[in-house]
Design a protein around this motif. Structure first.
Motif, PDB file in Angstrom:
ATOM      1  N   CYS A   1       0.959  -1.467   0.104  1.00 12.08           N
ATOM      2  CA  CYS A   1       0.019  -0.130  -0.543  1.00 12.08           C
ATOM      3  C   CYS A   1       1.045   1.221  -0.047  1.00 12.08           C
ATOM      4  CB  CYS A   1      -0.815   0.108   1.140  1.00 12.08           C
ATOM      5  SG  CYS A   1      -2.181   1.298   0.838  1.00 12.08           S
TER       6      CYS A   1
ATOM      7  N   CYS B   1      -1.901   4.187   6.933  1.00 10.15           N
ATOM      8  CA  CYS B   1      -3.345   4.456   7.936  1.00 10.15           C
ATOM      9  C   CYS B   1      -2.625   3.577   9.161  1.00 10.15           C
ATOM     10  CB  CYS B   1      -4.182   3.398   7.101  1.00 10.15           C
ATOM     11  SG  CYS B   1      -4.528   4.497   6.058  1.00 10.15           S
TER      12      CYS B   1
ATOM     13  N   CYS C   1      -4.729   0.124   9.979  1.00  9.15           N
ATOM     14  CA  CYS C   1      -4.437  -0.285   9.423  1.00  9.15           C
ATOM     15  C   CYS C   1      -2.960  -1.287   8.892  1.00  9.15           C
ATOM     16  CB  CYS C   1      -4.934  -0.663   7.761  1.00  9.15           C
ATOM     17  SG  CYS C   1      -4.654  -1.324   6.418  1.00  9.15           S
TER      18      CYS C   1
ATOM     19  N   ASN D   1      -7.900   3.600  -2.076  1.00 11.87           N
ATOM     20  CA  ASN D   1      -7.536   5.187  -0.836  1.00 11.87           C
ATOM     21  C   ASN D   1      -7.791   6.316  -2.182  1.00 11.87           C
ATOM     22  OD1 ASN D   1      -4.687   5.568  -2.147  1.00 11.87           O
ATOM     23  ND2 ASN D   1      -3.555   3.792  -0.666  1.00 11.87           N
TER      24      ASN D   1
HETATM   25 FE1  SF4 Z   1      -3.584   0.922   2.872  1.00 10.00          FE
HETATM   26 FE2  SF4 Z   1      -4.767   2.765   4.806  1.00 10.00          FE
HETATM   27 FE3  SF4 Z   1      -6.400   0.705   2.689  1.00 10.00          FE
HETATM   28 FE4  SF4 Z   1      -4.938  -0.709   5.315  1.00 10.00          FE
HETATM   29  S1  SF4 Z   1      -6.418   1.350   4.394  1.00 10.00           S
HETATM   30  S2  SF4 Z   1      -4.672  -1.376   2.794  1.00 10.00           S
HETATM   31  S3  SF4 Z   1      -3.023   1.296   4.971  1.00 10.00           S
HETATM   32  S4  SF4 Z   1      -5.043   3.090   2.783  1.00 10.00           S
END
Ligand code: SF4
Ligand code: SAM
Ligand code: SF4
Length: 353
Positions: free
Chosen positions: A37, A41, A44, A117
């Motif tokens: 990614c 975040c 996550c 995102n």
């Molecule tokens: Fe990436 Fe945030 Fe989606 Fe998790 S929630 S996969 S860190 S953009």
């Protein structure tokens, strides 16, 4: 008296729909394309865990498009009609339109959606729609610059994401859903501004309770803002009326602004679980099939796929997995269960939301 209309299900030519151990059908398949990614975040993929040396899946460990297509094709024969592409960040996969085109042509795929995102969406939106994507969900936790900066792990740019949303609208990927995870003390104070920003736009903001997915985000119950509390706050500012579900098993509870400025949704997986209608399976980027977001173990399909498993055999494997399924983690959620699952749950970035 005789009749031509038999009521005995055994006489029916249509096979009985596949149901799990709790009589839930299989309707949705979420396919995670990669575990990487461009955001971090904290709820996550916290930066401290997912640092520069973290080893993500290598290309050869991830399923190839023909393998994903095979799983989707066979899954549609078992009742799957909705596919969602996710990740990690699915738009990091620069060839994604090829996969979208392939999936959209499969018989039985009625709905093909993607969760992103939004950071890379602007230049890609038109191509995604042209390839056959039906719908898009963009995750955006706040329109407050500082809060957004923090919640994307310092990697997102708010204007770029907002431009991506506009591009998706121009590409015809409407109605667009905007998903916001609400975390107490982090972004709950900026929720009203987020709603205000999208009121009247035609986009549907959905407020999601912060969930105890995975093992690395330091989840605590006191960080969850129950949807009921948020609903009361929103209603005080903008009167709302309840809207019917779009389809059975829809996870979001829908509300319309009484003044006609659109719709919002609440996804209350923690305080009002909806396992009873859960018809989703999830395929990780390395080909493990999970039957619950909080699963501790899945079934590896990659080995079979790499050995050129026949469609019928794969269908048997998927049927067996679904028939045995009895997951209902959210309904049973308790400190004891959390303890039993500790450090063993699959991470969100591996199977998508
Ligand atoms: Fe990436 Fe945030 Fe989606 Fe998790 S929630 S996969 S860190 S953009
Ligand atoms: N990277 C893409 C994105 O963020 O949209 C797709 C993958 S991301 C894992 C899918 C969704 O899961 C996002 O909307 C994200 O906000 C949500 N999510 C991740 N961790 C979560 C958590 N602990 N609780 C609730 N939702 C979470
Ligand atoms: Fe479905 Fe598992 Fe979530 Fe329940 S806890 S709704 S079974 S994914």
């Amino acid at each position: 008296m005789t009749s031509n209309t038999s009521t005995d299900p055994a006489d029916s030519k249509t096979p009985a729909p596949l149901q799990d151990a709790l009589a839930r059908p299989l309707h949705d398949l979420r396919v995670s394309l990669l575990d990487q990614c461009n955001f971090r975040c904290p709820y996550c993929m916290p930066e401290a865990e997912f640092h520069a040396d973290y080893e993500f899946l290598r290309r050869e460990q991830r399923l190839h498009y023909d393998e994903i297509l095979k799983v989707v094709r066979v899954a549609t024969q078992l009742g799957v009609c909705k596919i969602r592409l996710t990740g990690g960040e699915p738009l990091l996969d620069k060839n994604i339109t090829t996969l979208i085109a392939g999936i959209s042509e499969l018989p039985g795929v009625e709905d093909l959606a993607l969760t992103t995102n939004g950071m890379l969406l602007g230049p890609m939106a038109h191509g995604l729609a042209e390839a056959g994507l039906h719908r898009i969900t963009i995750s955006l936790d706040s329109t407050d610059r500082d809060v957004f900066e923090h919640m994307s792990g310092g990697r997102g740019d708010l204007d770029t994401v907002l431009a991506g949303i506009d591009a998706a609208e121009r590409a015809g990927l409407s109605p667009i859903k905007i998903n916001a995870v609400v975390q107490r003390g982090v972004n709950d104070h900026s929720v009203m501004d987020l709603l205000d920003h999208f009121r009247g736009s035609g986009h549907i903001v959905r407020l999601i309770e912060f969930m105890d997915v995975g093992n690395r985000n330091g989840w605590r119950m006191d960080q969850v803002v129950p949807s009921r509390q948020l609903l009361e706050r929103v209603k005080k500012r903008w009167p709302l009326r309840r809207a019917d579900r779009n389809y059975p098993g829809e996870v979001a509870r829908r509300y319309e602004y009484v003044d006609g400025q659109g719709e919002i949704g609440f996804i209350s997986s923690v305080t009002e679980p909806f396992c009873g209608g859960c018809s989703r399976a999830r395929l990780s980027a390395d080909g493990v099939l999970y039957t619950c977001l909080f699963g501790t173990q899945g079934t590896d399909l990659r080995e079979s796929l790499r050995h050129d498993v026949h469609d019928d055999e794969l269908k048997d494997i998927l049927s067996r997995i679904w028939l045995q399924r009895a997951d209902r983690y959210s309904e049973l959620r308790s400190p004891q269960l959390a303890e039993a699952h500790v450090q063993r749950k699959v991470e969100m970035y591996r199977i998508g939301g």
